[in-house]
Design an enzyme around this catalytic site. Structure first.
Site, PDB file in Angstrom:
ATOM      1  N   ASP A 133      69.455  61.087 118.832  1.00 32.15           N
ATOM      2  CA  ASP A 133      70.155  61.159 120.187  1.00 32.15           C
ATOM      3  C   ASP A 133      68.804  61.207 121.161  1.00 32.15           C
ATOM      4  OD1 ASP A 133      71.451  60.971 122.438  1.00 32.15           O
ATOM      5  OD2 ASP A 133      72.612  62.080 121.558  1.00 32.15           O
ATOM      6  N   LEU A 189      64.520  53.121  98.227  1.00 28.88           N
ATOM      7  CA  LEU A 189      65.216  54.141  99.404  1.00 28.88           C
ATOM      8  C   LEU A 189      66.181  52.620  99.813  1.00 28.88           C
ATOM      9  CD1 LEU A 189      65.522  56.328 101.400  1.00 28.88           C
ATOM     10  CD2 LEU A 189      64.152  54.990 103.055  1.00 28.88           C
ATOM     11  N   HIS A 216      64.196  53.619 124.429  1.00 28.12           N
ATOM     12  CA  HIS A 216      65.081  52.867 123.151  1.00 28.12           C
ATOM     13  C   HIS A 216      63.539  52.604 122.085  1.00 28.12           C
ATOM     14  CE1 HIS A 216      68.864  54.358 123.961  1.00 28.12           C
ATOM     15  NE2 HIS A 216      68.723  53.015 124.977  1.00 28.12           N
TER      16      HIS A 216
HETATM   17  C1  FPP Z   1      70.730  57.280 121.713  1.00 29.01           C
HETATM   18  O1  FPP Z   1      69.853  57.710 122.324  1.00 29.01           O
HETATM   19  C2  FPP Z   1      69.676  56.531 121.022  1.00 29.01           C
HETATM   20  C3  FPP Z   1      70.122  55.043 120.810  1.00 29.01           C
HETATM   21  C4  FPP Z   1      71.760  54.589 121.140  1.00 29.01           C
HETATM   22  C5  FPP Z   1      69.632  53.954 120.286  1.00 29.01           C
HETATM   23  C6  FPP Z   1      68.686  54.506 118.901  1.00 29.01           C
HETATM   24  C7  FPP Z   1      68.071  53.252 118.706  1.00 29.01           C
HETATM   25  C8  FPP Z   1      66.625  53.373 118.125  1.00 29.01           C
HETATM   26  C9  FPP Z   1      66.397  54.548 118.064  1.00 29.01           C
HETATM   27  C10 FPP Z   1      65.819  52.273 117.866  1.00 29.01           C
HETATM   28  C11 FPP Z   1      66.238  51.790 116.401  1.00 29.01           C
HETATM   29  C12 FPP Z   1      65.737  50.783 115.530  1.00 29.01           C
HETATM   30  C13 FPP Z   1      66.123  50.024 114.599  1.00 29.01           C
HETATM   31  C14 FPP Z   1      66.307  48.415 114.298  1.00 29.01           C
HETATM   32  C15 FPP Z   1      66.986  51.013 113.835  1.00 29.01           C
HETATM   33  P1  FPP Z   1      70.718  57.464 124.100  1.00 29.01           P
HETATM   34  O2  FPP Z   1      70.634  56.813 124.659  1.00 29.01           O
HETATM   35  O3  FPP Z   1      71.951  58.670 124.281  1.00 29.01           O
HETATM   36  O4  FPP Z   1      70.155  58.744 124.668  1.00 29.01           O
HETATM   37  P2  FPP Z   1      70.756  60.398 126.221  1.00 29.01           P
HETATM   38  O5  FPP Z   1      71.855  61.275 124.923  1.00 29.01           O
HETATM   39  O6  FPP Z   1      69.169  61.138 126.528  1.00 29.01           O
HETATM   40  O7  FPP Z   1      70.783  59.019 126.886  1.00 29.01           O
END
Ligand code: FPP
Length: 248
Positions: A13, A124, A30
């Site tokens: 997050d 893994l 992201h």
């Molecule tokens: C939450 O942060 C994160 C996500 C919804 C996307 C997570 C995806 C990745 C890190 C890419 C990983 C890729 C693979 C292939 C596994 P948020 O957008 O909720 O952040 P915020 O709370 O600050 O708005």
């Protein structure tokens, strides 16, 4: 290192807030989340963690603005294309959990190919949760049990925890030992409701794009210092009873 968790689950997050803080679009946040994602996979494999489950996209994330959803889906397809060779070379077994029929046909095809290609790998166990919700998972297992009951192949009394768990998305993967959530929120947010029953919960204030080896190390150190009782007393633990509760 002693006391390595068998199964680590991470809610990644804070990408959006990281993007805002850096004055870039959320999609860039992201993308910046890919570096710690690779690091977490590499480090868990290196430390002998058996299973790692990453929360990439929740059932609820479908309600985000369409352009953010679409940029995330593109990121998933692109990163699978880019990373799958290396994951396979490192003997990682990749599986996806979630309601995959909601994903694009293109992404579903990549997912099926990645799962097939790595299915026999003995390294893994990496689970990527996409379009996943813990409640959805439990409901789909309950529906399947109801079908089996109404077709007469099982009776209600045959339903026990083991049979229920065998129909969940993480069937065959041990319970989560350590659940990490970055970004400062201290919530489960519908992640692994069943497999997280006895997980140690580690909340980091660090936003996911900035989560590095030292932060992961801190989470492992936290886990190493926990006494896990699984509902037992300290005396029972000392007598080695915990394993019986965990793996009846
Ligand atoms: C939450 O942060 C994160 C996500 C919804 C996307 C997570 C995806 C990745 C890190 C890419 C990983 C890729 C693979 C292939 C596994 P948020 O957008 O909720 O952040 P915020 O709370 O600050 O708005």
């Amino acid at each position: 290192m002693t006391n390595v968790p068998r199964h680590v689950a991470i809610t990644m997050d804070g990408n959006g807030r990281w993007a805002t803080a850096h004055g870039v679009p959320r999609a860039a946040g992201h993308r910046a989340g890919l570096k710690p994602t690779r690091m977490a996979i590499q480090e868990c494999a290196r430390r002998g963690v058996e299973a790692l489950t990453l929360f990439a996209f929740s059932s609820e994330n479908w309600n985000r603005p369409p352009d953010e959803v679409s940029s995330l889906m593109t990121l998933f397809v692109d990163s699978l294309d880019r990373e799958i060779d290396e994951l396979h070379a490192n003997r990682v077994r990749v599986r996806f959990i979630g309601d995959r029929k909601l994903l694009s046909v293109r992404l579903q095809a990549r997912i099926a190919a990645a799962e097939q290609r790595t299915a026999a790998n003995d390294g893994l166990k990496l689970q990527i949760a996409m379009s996943y919700g813990g409640r959805w998972d439990i409901v789909q297992a309950a529906q399947e049990l109801a079908r089996q009951c109404s077709s007469g192949s099982i009776r209600a009394a045959d339903i026990d925890e083991a049979r229920f768990a065998s129909l969940l998305q993480l069937a065959g993967v041990p319970d989560a030992d350590l659940m990490i959530r970055t970004g400062g929120e201290q919530r489960i947010s519908n992640f692994l409701l069943w497999h997280g029953a006895y997980a140690e919960l580690y909340f980091s204030p660090v936003l996911w794009p900035e989560f590095d080896v030292a932060e992961l190390e801190a989470a492992f150190a936290f886990f190493g210092g926990r006494e896990r009782r699984f509902g037992l007393t300290q005396a029972q633990l000392a007598a080695g009873e915990a394993m019986k509760v965990r793996e009846p």
